[in-house]
Design a protein around this motif. Structure first.
Motif, PDB file in Angstrom:
ATOM      1  N   GLN A  74      47.584  22.007 -27.636  1.00 28.91           N
ATOM      2  CA  GLN A  74      47.514  20.845 -28.516  1.00 28.91           C
ATOM      3  C   GLN A  74      47.573  19.515 -27.759  1.00 28.91           C
ATOM      4  OE1 GLN A  74      50.569  23.086 -30.855  1.00 28.91           O
ATOM      5  NE2 GLN A  74      49.863  21.793 -32.524  1.00 28.91           N
ATOM      6  N   ALA A  75      48.310  19.504 -26.674  1.00 31.90           N
ATOM      7  CA  ALA A  75      48.442  18.275 -25.876  1.00 31.90           C
ATOM      8  C   ALA A  75      48.102  18.587 -24.413  1.00 31.90           C
ATOM      9  CB  ALA A  75      49.854  17.719 -26.002  1.00 31.90           C
ATOM     10  N   PRO A  76      46.845  18.887 -24.112  1.00 31.04           N
ATOM     11  CA  PRO A  76      46.468  19.344 -22.768  1.00 31.04           C
ATOM     12  C   PRO A  76      46.675  18.311 -21.672  1.00 31.04           C
ATOM     13  CG  PRO A  76      44.512  18.920 -24.095  1.00 31.04           C
ATOM     14  CD  PRO A  76      45.686  18.861 -25.025  1.00 31.04           C
ATOM     15  N   ILE A  77      46.376  17.058 -21.942  1.00 30.89           N
ATOM     16  CA  ILE A  77      46.488  16.027 -20.902  1.00 30.89           C
ATOM     17  C   ILE A  77      47.956  15.788 -20.538  1.00 30.89           C
ATOM     18  CG2 ILE A  77      46.095  13.595 -20.372  1.00 30.89           C
ATOM     19  CD1 ILE A  77      43.662  13.701 -22.235  1.00 30.89           C
ATOM     20  N   THR A  78      48.782  15.609 -21.545  1.00 31.84           N
ATOM     21  CA  THR A  78      50.193  15.315 -21.316  1.00 31.84           C
ATOM     22  C   THR A  78      50.911  16.500 -20.686  1.00 31.84           C
ATOM     23  OG1 THR A  78      50.063  13.969 -23.326  1.00 31.84           O
ATOM     24  CG2 THR A  78      52.228  14.310 -22.378  1.00 31.84           C
ATOM     25  N   THR A  79      50.619  17.709 -21.167  1.00 29.41           N
ATOM     26  CA  THR A  79      51.250  18.907 -20.615  1.00 29.41           C
ATOM     27  C   THR A  79      50.844  19.124 -19.167  1.00 29.41           C
ATOM     28  OG1 THR A  79      51.366  19.967 -22.794  1.00 29.41           O
ATOM     29  CG2 THR A  79      51.510  21.398 -20.870  1.00 29.41           C
ATOM     30  N   ALA A  80      49.562  18.978 -18.866  1.00 37.59           N
ATOM     31  CA  ALA A  80      49.086  19.159 -17.489  1.00 37.59           C
ATOM     32  C   ALA A  80      49.743  18.160 -16.551  1.00 37.59           C
ATOM     33  CB  ALA A  80      47.573  19.029 -17.436  1.00 37.59           C
TER      34      ALA A  80
END
Length: 227
Positions: A74-80
């Protein structure tokens, strides 16, 4: 932060008339002996599938361990971004340094941590992932990114103690209405978060809205990806 904190038919079986007309057995004793039930094989245990897009990270402190479940799907940029800080050992130089809560209240507020803009360990800022797109919300245990303007988030994050949905994006609000970027939740160790939220703060340290909420002594952390 412009807005203040204070704030998941059974059908009955009828008797068959034909059975009532069947002649009784010659031996009453045989009639009285019920037939042995057929052996029943218990069903094999079912292992639920592991949810996709979830990554767990532990934050170890002197007050205990906090386990985060990050929503990569759901939050790929922030998690990565967060995982890169963890995997490269950068977050091992971070600490919890701010406890923001109403006066006299220690079971509701925000516990903030990160590298505090230490240029030695910072990565480039990331794009903002709004809660209107991710579907995640600032509920109890949410972990979200600190920021100034949109696209300025780096390493610093905060954990919600209690629901604080006023930090979600609100397209109807005036001014900066994009909210903050939730990317996961605490699944173990909220008691540890609350212990640190209750730590003494300096009445003079900090600038602007952060004044008075900086911990007297920051709490170092060690971050590790789990599994």
């Amino acid at each position: 932060m412009k807005r203040r904190l204070f704030l998941a038919g059974v059908a009955a079986l009828a008797a068959t008339p034909a059975l009532a007309q069947t002649a009784a057995p010659a031996d009453p004793a045989v009639a009285a002996t019920p037939a042995a039930p057929a052996p029943v094989t218990p069903p094999a245990p079912v292992t639920p599938p592991k949810p996709k897009g979830l990554v767990r990270v532990s934050l170890t402190t002197s007050y205990g361990v906090i386990v985060l479940e990050l929503h990569k799907a759901q939050a790929p940029i922030t998690t990565a971004n967060f995982l890169r800080y963890v995997d490269e050992g950068r977050m091992d130089h971070a600490s919890f340094y701010r406890a923001n809560h109403p006066p006299g209240v220690t079971d509701f507020g925000l516990l903030q941590g990160g590298l505090q803009n230490d240029p030695k360990w910072l990565l480039k800022p990331i794009a903002h992932e709004s809660t209107t797109k991710t579907g995640l919300a600032h509920t109890d245990g949410a972990i979200s990114m600190g920021r100034r303007a949109l696209g300025t988030a780096t390493s610093d994050f905060f954990i919600c103690v209690g629901d604080q949905k006023y930090l979600d994006a609100d397209p109807k609000a005036k001014g900066d209405n994009a909210g903050y970027a939730v990317f996961g939740y605490v699944v173990e160790g909220m008691d540890v978060v609350k212990k640190m939220l209750a730590l003494p703060t300096s009445p003079t340290a900090g600038v602007g809205v952060m004044k008075g909420s900086m911990l007297m002594r920051s709490v170092p952390m060690k971050a590790r990806r789990l599994g």
